[in-house]
Design a protein around this motif. Structure first.
Motif, PDB file in Angstrom:
ATOM      1  N   SER A 177     -19.770 -25.441 -15.725  1.00 51.10           N
ATOM      2  CA  SER A 177     -20.936 -26.154 -15.231  1.00 51.10           C
ATOM      3  C   SER A 177     -21.800 -25.227 -14.386  1.00 51.10           C
ATOM      4  CB  SER A 177     -20.495 -27.342 -14.379  1.00 51.10           C
ATOM      5  OG  SER A 177     -21.603 -27.880 -13.672  1.00 51.10           O
ATOM      6  N   PRO A 178     -23.123 -25.255 -14.561  1.00 50.85           N
ATOM      7  CA  PRO A 178     -23.988 -24.418 -13.713  1.00 50.85           C
ATOM      8  C   PRO A 178     -23.940 -24.819 -12.249  1.00 50.85           C
ATOM      9  CG  PRO A 178     -25.289 -25.925 -15.075  1.00 50.85           C
ATOM     10  CD  PRO A 178     -23.889 -26.019 -15.569  1.00 50.85           C
ATOM     11  N   ALA A 179     -23.394 -25.999 -11.962  1.00 51.91           N
ATOM     12  CA  ALA A 179     -23.288 -26.433 -10.570  1.00 51.91           C
ATOM     13  C   ALA A 179     -22.101 -25.795  -9.849  1.00 51.91           C
ATOM     14  CB  ALA A 179     -23.151 -27.954 -10.512  1.00 51.91           C
TER      15      ALA A 179
ATOM     16  N   TRP B 222     -13.728 -20.223 -16.580  1.00 51.04           N
ATOM     17  CA  TRP B 222     -13.794 -21.684 -16.510  1.00 51.04           C
ATOM     18  C   TRP B 222     -12.854 -22.195 -15.425  1.00 51.04           C
ATOM     19  CZ3 TRP B 222     -12.090 -26.559 -16.468  1.00 51.04           C
ATOM     20  CH2 TRP B 222     -12.921 -27.557 -16.934  1.00 51.04           C
ATOM     21  N   LYS B 223     -11.622 -21.678 -15.391  1.00 53.39           N
ATOM     22  CA  LYS B 223     -10.628 -22.161 -14.440  1.00 53.39           C
ATOM     23  C   LYS B 223     -11.029 -21.845 -13.000  1.00 53.39           C
ATOM     24  CE  LYS B 223      -7.550 -24.125 -14.325  1.00 53.39           C
ATOM     25  NZ  LYS B 223      -7.271 -25.493 -13.782  1.00 53.39           N
ATOM     26  N   ALA B 224     -11.425 -20.592 -12.714  1.00 53.39           N
ATOM     27  CA  ALA B 224     -11.764 -20.209 -11.342  1.00 53.39           C
ATOM     28  C   ALA B 224     -12.978 -20.978 -10.837  1.00 53.39           C
ATOM     29  CB  ALA B 224     -12.021 -18.698 -11.264  1.00 53.39           C
TER      30      ALA B 224
ATOM     31  N   GLY C 172      -7.610 -11.551 -18.938  1.00 54.25           N
ATOM     32  CA  GLY C 172      -8.939 -11.966 -18.509  1.00 54.25           C
ATOM     33  C   GLY C 172      -8.824 -12.457 -17.076  1.00 54.25           C
ATOM     34  N   VAL C 173      -9.735 -12.031 -16.212  1.00 51.79           N
ATOM     35  CA  VAL C 173      -9.674 -12.373 -14.787  1.00 51.79           C
ATOM     36  C   VAL C 173     -11.030 -12.911 -14.359  1.00 51.79           C
ATOM     37  CG1 VAL C 173      -9.276 -11.502 -12.448  1.00 51.79           C
ATOM     38  CG2 VAL C 173      -7.961 -10.568 -14.354  1.00 51.79           C
ATOM     39  N   ALA C 174     -11.008 -13.907 -13.487  1.00 53.64           N
ATOM     40  CA  ALA C 174     -12.247 -14.423 -12.901  1.00 53.64           C
ATOM     41  C   ALA C 174     -11.983 -14.835 -11.466  1.00 53.64           C
ATOM     42  CB  ALA C 174     -12.787 -15.597 -13.707  1.00 53.64           C
ATOM     43  N   VAL C 175     -13.034 -14.745 -10.654  1.00 49.95           N
ATOM     44  CA  VAL C 175     -12.962 -15.053  -9.227  1.00 49.95           C
ATOM     45  C   VAL C 175     -14.224 -15.816  -8.852  1.00 49.95           C
ATOM     46  CG1 VAL C 175     -12.629 -14.089  -6.918  1.00 49.95           C
ATOM     47  CG2 VAL C 175     -11.760 -12.845  -8.916  1.00 49.95           C
ATOM     48  N   ALA C 176     -14.081 -16.855  -8.017  1.00 48.34           N
ATOM     49  CA  ALA C 176     -15.258 -17.641  -7.627  1.00 48.34           C
ATOM     50  C   ALA C 176     -14.970 -18.414  -6.350  1.00 48.34           C
ATOM     51  CB  ALA C 176     -15.655 -18.611  -8.745  1.00 48.34           C
ATOM     52  N   GLY C 177     -16.055 -18.739  -5.622  1.00 49.79           N
ATOM     53  CA  GLY C 177     -15.987 -19.712  -4.546  1.00 49.79           C
ATOM     54  C   GLY C 177     -15.675 -19.172  -3.160  1.00 49.79           C
TER      55      GLY C 177
END
Length: 262
Positions: A34-36, A76-78, A151-156
């Protein structure tokens, strides 16, 4: 399937999951964050990959290659966890409730064993990697010699981390829609122009009434393959069918072209 959610002091929480088999089929077709939700942090994600690979190579293991499909599943998960403030391997929904395997499959990784490490509350890549390595369940994913891609992702803020592991590289992309045109170039010569993904192996066969009169093969270059089908005898007037096949890895697509020889 065994999920481990391990608190680690007060710095954050960890979660590890591994599945020794293929991801479930028929997942919801949803892999667009989601872009939010908070934006991903590719700088932090890249640092995690470097640290994990340094650890693996130090143990004599192969470094992990980047999988676009697993990267999409991790993003997507992060971002989902960061945007909705939860911490779990399952995606609780909305927008979609599903298991980690269904999410990984929805993002295009469907045919190999996989694993997942997640964490929240760590602020630096070195801290989260050290915490994962200190936890047996997470270290098992990191050090598994069967895993080849990641694959790695980080957010927030607080920072949510997700790392996916896979045993095989992403399947090659499907050849794009096959298109072919053929023309009579002489008494025993038919030429075909085939549009297909560069590198795709192309074969063509000229047939009539169950008999094959000519064949040709080649590779598509710059999206085009040009084939010359030469018969060992002049072609009689009438309608022929050219069967064009595109072979890409283990996949085959076929198209039939009707040709009138005058």
């Amino acid at each position: 399937m065994h999920i481990r959610r391990l608190p680690l002091a007060v710095a954050g929480l960890l979660g590890a999951l591994a599945l020794a088999g293929p991801a479930p089929g028929a997942p919801p077709p949803d892999c667009t964050p989601s872009p939010a939700w908070p934006a991903s942090r590719p700088d932090l994600a890249g640092a995690v990959v470097s640290l994990i690979n340094a650890h693996r190579t130090g143990m004599g293991l192969q470094p992990l290659q980047i999988s676009p499909a697993l990267s999409a599943a991790a993003e997507w998960k992060a971002r989902d966890m960061a945007g909705r403030g939860y911490f779990a391997h399952d995606d609780p929904g909305p927008p979609v409730a599903r298991s980690p395997g269904e999410r990984i499959a929805a993002c295009g990784y469907t045919d190999a064993a996989w694993g997942e490490n997640i964490a929240v509350g760590y602020t630096a890549p070195s801290d989260v990697v050290a915490a994962w390595i200190a936890s047996p369940g997470h270290r098992e994913n990191i050090e598994d010699p069967a895993f080849r891609v990641t694959g790695v992702a980080v957010a927030g803020d607080p920072v949510y981390w997700a790392q996916e592991f896979g045993a095989r590289a992403d399947p090659p992309p499907e050849p794009r829609r096959l298109a072919a045109t053929c023309a009579d170039r002489g008494p025993s010569h038919v030429s075909c122009r085939v549009s297909a993904r560069s590198g795709t192996a192309i074969t063509a066969a000229l047939r009539r009434a169950g008999h094959t009169f000519a064949r040709a093969s080649g590779l598509a270059r710059d999206g085009i393959a040009r084939l010359a089908l030469l018969s060992d005898r002049p072609l009689a007037s009438g309608r022929y069918r050219v069967t064009v096949r595109a072979v890409f890895a283990s996949r085959t697509r076929e198209r039939h072209v009707t040709l009138t020889v005058r």
